[in-house]
Write an enzyme that holds these catalytic residues in place. Structure first.
Site, mmCIF file in Angstrom:
data_model
loop_
_atom_site.group_PDB
_atom_site.id
_atom_site.type_symbol
_atom_site.label_atom_id
_atom_site.label_comp_id
_atom_site.label_asym_id
_atom_site.label_seq_id
_atom_site.Cartn_x
_atom_site.Cartn_y
_atom_site.Cartn_z
ATOM 1 N N LYS A 22 0.845 -1.206 0.000
ATOM 2 C CA LYS A 22 0.000 0.000 0.000
ATOM 3 C C LYS A 22 0.880 1.257 0.000
ATOM 4 C CE LYS A 22 -1.764 1.682 3.989
ATOM 5 N NZ LYS A 22 -1.408 3.107 4.170
ATOM 6 N N ASN A 23 1.887 1.259 0.875
ATOM 7 C CA ASN A 23 2.658 2.491 1.038
ATOM 8 C C ASN A 23 3.581 2.785 -0.142
ATOM 9 O OD1 ASN A 23 1.370 2.951 3.405
ATOM 10 N ND2 ASN A 23 3.099 2.443 4.739
ATOM 11 N N CYS A 117 -4.638 19.135 12.888
ATOM 12 C CA CYS A 117 -3.420 19.927 12.788
ATOM 13 C C CYS A 117 -3.301 20.888 13.963
ATOM 14 C CB CYS A 117 -3.477 20.719 11.485
ATOM 15 S SG CYS A 117 -2.124 20.389 10.410
ATOM 16 N N ARG A 122 2.901 21.671 11.755
ATOM 17 C CA ARG A 122 3.871 20.624 12.057
ATOM 18 C C ARG A 122 3.756 19.341 11.220
ATOM 19 N NH1 ARG A 122 4.606 16.448 15.481
ATOM 20 N NH2 ARG A 122 6.785 16.107 15.950
ATOM 21 N N ASP A 306 4.432 0.663 12.067
ATOM 22 C CA ASP A 306 3.199 0.060 11.553
ATOM 23 C C ASP A 306 2.992 -1.375 12.043
ATOM 24 O OD1 ASP A 306 2.555 2.354 10.255
ATOM 25 O OD2 ASP A 306 3.070 1.660 8.245
ATOM 26 N N ARG A 398 -8.852 0.019 4.364
ATOM 27 C CA ARG A 398 -7.886 0.966 3.783
ATOM 28 C C ARG A 398 -6.581 0.276 3.427
ATOM 29 N NH1 ARG A 398 -6.056 4.816 7.642
ATOM 30 N NH2 ARG A 398 -4.575 4.976 5.942
HETATM 31 C C1 UD1 Z 1 4.414 6.783 6.250
HETATM 32 C C2 UD1 Z 1 3.495 5.579 6.081
HETATM 33 C C3 UD1 Z 1 2.959 5.126 7.436
HETATM 34 C C4 UD1 Z 1 4.120 4.904 8.416
HETATM 35 C C5 UD1 Z 1 5.041 6.113 8.473
HETATM 36 C C6 UD1 Z 1 6.280 5.878 9.317
HETATM 37 C C7 UD1 Z 1 2.553 5.923 3.894
HETATM 38 C C8 UD1 Z 1 1.369 6.234 3.056
HETATM 39 N N1 UD1 Z 1 2.402 5.947 5.217
HETATM 40 O O1 UD1 Z 1 3.622 7.831 6.784
HETATM 41 O O2 UD1 Z 1 2.237 3.920 7.249
HETATM 42 O O3 UD1 Z 1 3.596 4.675 9.713
HETATM 43 O O4 UD1 Z 1 5.482 6.448 7.138
HETATM 44 O O5 UD1 Z 1 6.973 4.753 8.866
HETATM 45 O O6 UD1 Z 1 3.611 5.621 3.372
HETATM 46 N N2 UD1 Z 1 6.310 14.575 10.633
HETATM 47 C C9 UD1 Z 1 6.412 15.921 10.921
HETATM 48 N N3 UD1 Z 1 6.391 16.818 9.877
HETATM 49 C C10 UD1 Z 1 6.268 16.428 8.576
HETATM 50 C C11 UD1 Z 1 6.157 15.051 8.296
HETATM 51 C C12 UD1 Z 1 6.178 14.138 9.352
HETATM 52 O O7 UD1 Z 1 6.538 16.314 12.070
HETATM 53 O O8 UD1 Z 1 6.270 17.295 7.686
HETATM 54 C C13 UD1 Z 1 6.335 13.595 11.740
HETATM 55 C C14 UD1 Z 1 5.019 12.842 11.871
HETATM 56 O O9 UD1 Z 1 4.092 13.583 12.634
HETATM 57 C C15 UD1 Z 1 5.476 11.559 12.540
HETATM 58 C C16 UD1 Z 1 6.859 11.324 11.946
HETATM 59 O O10 UD1 Z 1 7.287 12.586 11.447
HETATM 60 O O11 UD1 Z 1 5.589 11.730 13.919
HETATM 61 C C17 UD1 Z 1 6.894 10.280 10.837
HETATM 62 O O12 UD1 Z 1 6.075 10.682 9.764
HETATM 63 P P1 UD1 Z 1 6.372 10.291 8.245
HETATM 64 O O13 UD1 Z 1 7.644 9.512 8.144
HETATM 65 O O14 UD1 Z 1 6.214 11.505 7.407
HETATM 66 O O15 UD1 Z 1 5.161 9.292 7.950
HETATM 67 P P2 UD1 Z 1 4.145 9.333 6.744
HETATM 68 O O16 UD1 Z 1 4.876 9.567 5.479
HETATM 69 O O17 UD1 Z 1 2.994 10.198 7.092
#
Ligand code: UD1
Length: 419
Positions: A22-23, A117, A122, A306, A398
């Site tokens: 999925k990801n 948000c 953030r 995950d 999902r």
């Molecule tokens: C992706 C995966 C999700 C997985 C996660 C971490 C997809 C569709 N989803 O989510 O299943 O759990 O990686 O392996 O691929 N953060 C910020 N600012 C940002 C972006 C992220 O603070 O701009 C924080 C988030 O709140 C979180 C952490 O960074 O605490 C990790 O997020 P991120 O690696 O971005 O995860 P996703 O890409 O949302």
């Protein structure tokens, strides 16, 4: 609303096939925006999230045709609207991944800020900082982020945290930027390497995928590609955990063990016999006494966040004490209260859950709060005595393709009840 009924206590036994990731599939669907040529994706899982992404692509002027159970052809047919509204972003946070390709291709994108948000920008601040470095003008108005850039220009971008989504968004945008972009402190998840392989097939020149430093040489135009999505390592590990929690024997075909080293070593440390042969993983837990094993989530190649909820379900029934420490997301313990309803002995202190294992779980009605929490409840239900009724299963739709069908194939007493 549909629910899932599980009559627990059966040892799972048999062979199933792992679905496409999925990801990886979500950013790869959105990467099709980078070209007007035909993009063919194979091994695409049929999930609510992929269907929602297809709906978004159609809104963006794409025609998407399924050409088999798991392949689709994406082609351009009309001019896009350029706006990603709140109702779509709210349903699927990953729709933010459209921002990079849309900005690079159409010079302008308006995307609703993700819900929840409370701490300002953030949750997508790393994405937006990166887009600014590539020369985008970013403004925030009425709950929307508007980004414009007549032409993106390659830059050196150092991420403050290796966010998976931000790395993907920036790699996609940089593929059509003028000149070279270097992303430092990039995320290293296999889904990113797979996206980079697809972009390379479209004509981008990318090096360092799978490392913390990715270099992208922007192209003036990208072309079509035929790409096969990697296997879903989280789905695969969920079924291995199902074998463990039921004391069963499960064989997975079409898996990619090299993406699952951290998880496989934890499962083996817990006492499950794991054998690998090419893309097949066999997990045997029957007749074995499992041991408690603690985990700490981390960015790849660490133990995936995950899988933390599923691991907690497993450790709830294994005799002895274990801990789960969550370091990637804040507040990712919504499953704890529901697992307790099934009899798990869990105590939360900040980002750590202490598990007093060996509990005899017993079925109860429980409610799913998010995708992986749902998987944990299904696993606990498989091990519990009596009947577990799982509500709000749309979260599971999902991200787990044919979950009930696959578990039935392994002999689980599980069925979906529509209502
Ligand atoms: C992706 C995966 C999700 C997985 C996660 C971490 C997809 C569709 N989803 O989510 O299943 O759990 O990686 O392996 O691929 N953060 C910020 N600012 C940002 C972006 C992220 O603070 O701009 C924080 C988030 O709140 C979180 C952490 O960074 O605490 C990790 O997020 P991120 O690696 O971005 O995860 P996703 O890409 O949302």
């Amino acid at each position: 609303m549909d629910s899932i009924l599980i009559k627990g206590g059966k040892k799972l036994k048999g062979t199933i096939r792992v679905s496409g990731s999925k990801n990886a599939a979500l950013p790869e669907l959105f990467a099709s925006i980078l070209t007007d040529d035909e993009v063919i994706l194979q091994n695409l899982p049929r999930l609510d999230d992929t269907r929602a992404s297809v709906a978004l692509l159609e809104r963006f002027g794409k025609s998407v045709k399924w050409t088999g159970r798991s392949s689709c052809v994406i082609s351009a047919h009309s001019k896009p609207s350029g706006e990603i509204p709140y109702d779509l972003v709210r349903r699927m946070r990953a729709s933010i991944l459209m921002a990079g390709p849309a900005l690079a291709r159409y010079s302008k994108v308006r995307i609703s800020l993700p819900g929840g948000c409370a701490i300002g920008m953030r949750p997508i601040d790393i994405h937006l900082e990166g887009f600014k470095k590539l020369g985008a003008r970013v403004t925030l108005k009425g709950g929307y982020v508007e980004m414009t850039a007549t032409r993106l220009v390659g830059a050196r971008i150092k991420l403050r945290y290796p966010s998976v989504g931000a790395t993907e968004n920036l790699v996609m945008a940089a593929s059509l930027a003028d000149g070279k972009t270097v992303i430092e402190n990039a995320a290293r998840e296999p889904e990113i390497s797979d996206l980079c392989a697809m972009l390379s097939g479209m004509g981008a020149v990318i090096s360092g995928a799978g490392t913390a430093r990715i270099a992208i040489e922007g192209a003036a135009r990208l072309g079509g590609v035929k790409h096969r999505v990697i296997p879903d390592r989280i789905e695969a590990a969920t079924y291995l955990t199902a074998a463990a929690i039921t004391g069963g024997d499960v064989v997975l075909e079409g898996a990619e063990p090299s993406h699952m080293r951290a998880v496989l070593s934890k499962i083996a440390a817990a006492g499950v016999r794991i054998s690998l042969a090419g893309d097949t993983i066999s997990a045997s837990a029957s007749g074995r006494t499992l041991k408690p094993v603690s985990v700490r989530t981390a960015v790849y190649p660490g133990f995936p966040t995950d899988l933390q909820a599923q691991w907690m379900a497993l450790m709830s029934v294994v005799k002895g004490d274990a801990r789960v420490v969550e370091t990637v997301f804040e507040n990712r313990f919504l499953h704890v209260a529901e697992l307790r309803r099934l009899g798990a002995r869990l105590s939360v202190c900040e980002n750590t859950v202490r598990i007093s294992g060996g509990a005899a779980l017993s079925g109860a009605p429980v409610m799913v709060s998010d995708l992986r929490a749902g998987a944990a409840l299904v696993l606990a239900g498989l091990a519990a005595g009596g009947v577990t009724n799982i509500l709000r299963v749309y979260h599971l739709d999902r991200g787990y393709e044919n979950l009930v069908g696959k578990l039935r194939r392994l002999g689980a007493g599980i069925r979906r009840v529509s209502g």
